[in-house]
Scaffold this active site. Structure first.
Site, mmCIF file in Angstrom:
data_model
loop_
_atom_site.group_PDB
_atom_site.id
_atom_site.type_symbol
_atom_site.label_atom_id
_atom_site.label_comp_id
_atom_site.label_asym_id
_atom_site.label_seq_id
_atom_site.Cartn_x
_atom_site.Cartn_y
_atom_site.Cartn_z
ATOM 1 N N ASP A 20 0.834 -1.211 0.000
ATOM 2 C CA ASP A 20 0.000 0.000 0.000
ATOM 3 C C ASP A 20 0.868 1.261 0.000
ATOM 4 O O ASP A 20 1.954 1.282 0.569
ATOM 5 C CB ASP A 20 -0.906 -0.017 1.242
ATOM 6 C CG ASP A 20 -2.040 0.988 1.125
ATOM 7 O OD1 ASP A 20 -2.406 1.357 -0.001
ATOM 8 O OD2 ASP A 20 -2.555 1.411 2.181
ATOM 9 N N HIS A 37 2.027 3.562 -9.218
ATOM 10 C CA HIS A 37 1.810 2.132 -9.479
ATOM 11 C C HIS A 37 2.969 1.546 -10.284
ATOM 12 O O HIS A 37 3.390 0.410 -10.050
ATOM 13 C CB HIS A 37 0.480 1.917 -10.211
ATOM 14 C CG HIS A 37 -0.725 2.262 -9.368
ATOM 15 N ND1 HIS A 37 -0.852 1.857 -8.069
ATOM 16 C CD2 HIS A 37 -1.842 2.986 -9.648
ATOM 17 C CE1 HIS A 37 -2.003 2.308 -7.574
ATOM 18 N NE2 HIS A 37 -2.618 3.001 -8.514
ATOM 19 N N LEU A 131 10.730 -20.548 -4.734
ATOM 20 C CA LEU A 131 9.736 -19.664 -4.119
ATOM 21 C C LEU A 131 8.397 -19.793 -4.851
ATOM 22 O O LEU A 131 8.362 -19.774 -6.075
ATOM 23 C CB LEU A 131 10.235 -18.214 -4.230
ATOM 24 C CG LEU A 131 9.316 -17.117 -3.728
ATOM 25 C CD1 LEU A 131 9.283 -17.082 -2.200
ATOM 26 C CD2 LEU A 131 9.755 -15.746 -4.255
HETATM 27 C C1 IPE Z 1 -5.354 -2.717 0.057
HETATM 28 O O1 IPE Z 1 -5.049 -1.381 -0.169
HETATM 29 C C2 IPE Z 1 -5.378 -3.472 -1.225
HETATM 30 C C3 IPE Z 1 -4.106 -3.605 -1.935
HETATM 31 C C4 IPE Z 1 -2.937 -3.198 -1.526
HETATM 32 C C5 IPE Z 1 -4.195 -4.294 -3.178
HETATM 33 P P1 IPE Z 1 -6.186 -0.261 -0.273
HETATM 34 O O2 IPE Z 1 -5.501 1.029 -0.491
HETATM 35 O O3 IPE Z 1 -7.197 -0.652 -1.271
HETATM 36 O O4 IPE Z 1 -6.841 -0.335 1.185
HETATM 37 P P2 IPE Z 1 -7.779 0.683 1.958
HETATM 38 O O5 IPE Z 1 -8.871 1.082 1.008
HETATM 39 O O6 IPE Z 1 -6.939 1.863 2.341
HETATM 40 O O7 IPE Z 1 -8.250 -0.059 3.153
HETATM 41 C C1 IPE Z 2 -1.681 0.216 -3.337
HETATM 42 O O1 IPE Z 2 -1.436 1.581 -3.328
HETATM 43 C C2 IPE Z 2 -1.959 -0.319 -4.720
HETATM 44 C C3 IPE Z 2 -3.325 -0.792 -4.934
HETATM 45 C C4 IPE Z 2 -4.292 -0.803 -4.055
HETATM 46 C C5 IPE Z 2 -3.626 -1.274 -6.260
HETATM 47 P P1 IPE Z 2 -2.635 2.626 -3.312
HETATM 48 O O2 IPE Z 2 -3.043 2.901 -4.715
HETATM 49 O O3 IPE Z 2 -3.727 2.170 -2.426
HETATM 50 O O4 IPE Z 2 -1.911 3.888 -2.695
HETATM 51 P P2 IPE Z 2 -2.489 4.899 -1.616
HETATM 52 O O5 IPE Z 2 -2.964 4.095 -0.444
HETATM 53 O O6 IPE Z 2 -3.609 5.654 -2.271
HETATM 54 O O7 IPE Z 2 -1.323 5.770 -1.288
HETATM 55 MG MG MG Z 3 -4.126 2.419 -0.446
#
Ligand code: IPE
Ligand code: IPE
Ligand code: MG
Length: 250
Positions: A20, A37, A131
């Site tokens: 995240d 991303h 792995l």
């Molecule tokens: C969790 O991250 C899902 C992934 C990393 C794929 P999110 O960014 O979607 O989670 P929330 O919405 O903050 O809980």
């Molecule tokens: C995690 O990073 C990637 C996915 C959920 C696909 P985020 O896109 O949730 O990044 P933040 O949380 O908005 O910084």
């Molecule tokens: Mg996120």
């Protein structure tokens, strides 16, 4: 005073990661979320290499949750394209390095291109297995438990299992990570202290590790930091410290 004795192997066999913070990483740089991303994919590569070096056997990465469809369509589209590109580019090399790829999650929601690429990646032959890499896409812990329940109900309906014989192991056999061991260590980057519907069943006794580091910045040193913290934990599984010490001393 005796030093705390660590019963479990110090290297986790299975690590599960909520990757995240890509969006915030990009925002800090005044760039679009897509930029974050893309940087996130580089971090995935680094962590796979670190896992291979440290002898971890299973790595499960949360790449796209069943709730992430609620994001703006352009971001979802970009994530799918990125995913497809990474699969086509990286699978062969992963196989050559002893990494077996598996996907967990509801695939039918994806384009046929993506579903084909996923199936092709899973069928790449592995030189010598080091792995197992599970990528969780369109995954949700609740979805997993419901799908397993449905499969068990179908077995019961077909007379293959008695209702009274259904136990935890029965359900576990139908969960998408079966027959792999459950995660020893859970890592979430990005500073949020939540599970976000990741492996709900499997995390029952997993050691949880939360770090404020945003996913694109998570490198081999951060990975090692999480392993070090894991090695300091005492996993008691309901027992007392004294009981654990007895087992280790025996
Ligand atoms: C969790 O991250 C899902 C992934 C990393 C794929 P999110 O960014 O979607 O989670 P929330 O919405 O903050 O809980
Ligand atoms: C995690 O990073 C990637 C996915 C959920 C696909 P985020 O896109 O949730 O990044 P933040 O949380 O908005 O910084
Ligand atoms: Mg996120």
């Amino acid at each position: 005073m005796t030093a705390a004795v660590l019963p479990a192997p110090r290297i986790p066999r299975h690590i599960a990661i909520v990757m995240d913070g890509n969006g915030r990483w990009a925002k800090l740089r005044k760039r679009p979320r897509a930029f974050g991303h893309r940087a996130g994919v580089d971090a995935v590569r680094k962590v796979i290499e670190a896992a291979l070096r440290s002898g971890v056997q299973v790595l499960t990465l949360f790449a796209f949750s069943s709730e992430n469809w609620a994001r703006p369509p352009s971001e979802v589209r970009h994530l799918m394209e990125l995913f497809l590109r990474a699969l086509r580019k990286e699978t062969r090399e992963l196989g050559d390095n002893g990494v077996r790829l598996r996907f967990i999650g509801e695939r039918s929601a994806f384009s046929s291109d993506l579903q084909l690429a996923m199936a092709a990646s899973e069928s790449v032959s592995i030189a010598s297995l080091k792995l197992t890499l599970n990528i969780a896409v369109n995954y949700g812990g609740r979805w997993d438990i419901v799908a397993a329940t449905r499969a068990v109900a179908a077995e019961a309906k077909a007379g293959l299992i008695e209702i009274d014989a259904i136990d935890q192991a029965t359900l576990e056999r139908h969960l998408s990570l079966a027959p792999l061991p459950e995660p020893d260590l859970f890592i979430r980057t990005g500073g949020e202290a939540r599970i976000s519907n990741f492996l709900l069943w499997h995390l029952a006794y997993t050691e949880l590790y939360f770090t404020p580091v945003l996913w694109p910045d998570f490198d081999a040193t951060c990975f090692q930091g999480a392993l070090n913290e894991y090695a300091r934990r005492e996993r008691r599984f309901g027992q007392t410290s004294e009981q654990i010490a007895e087992v280790v001393d025996a």
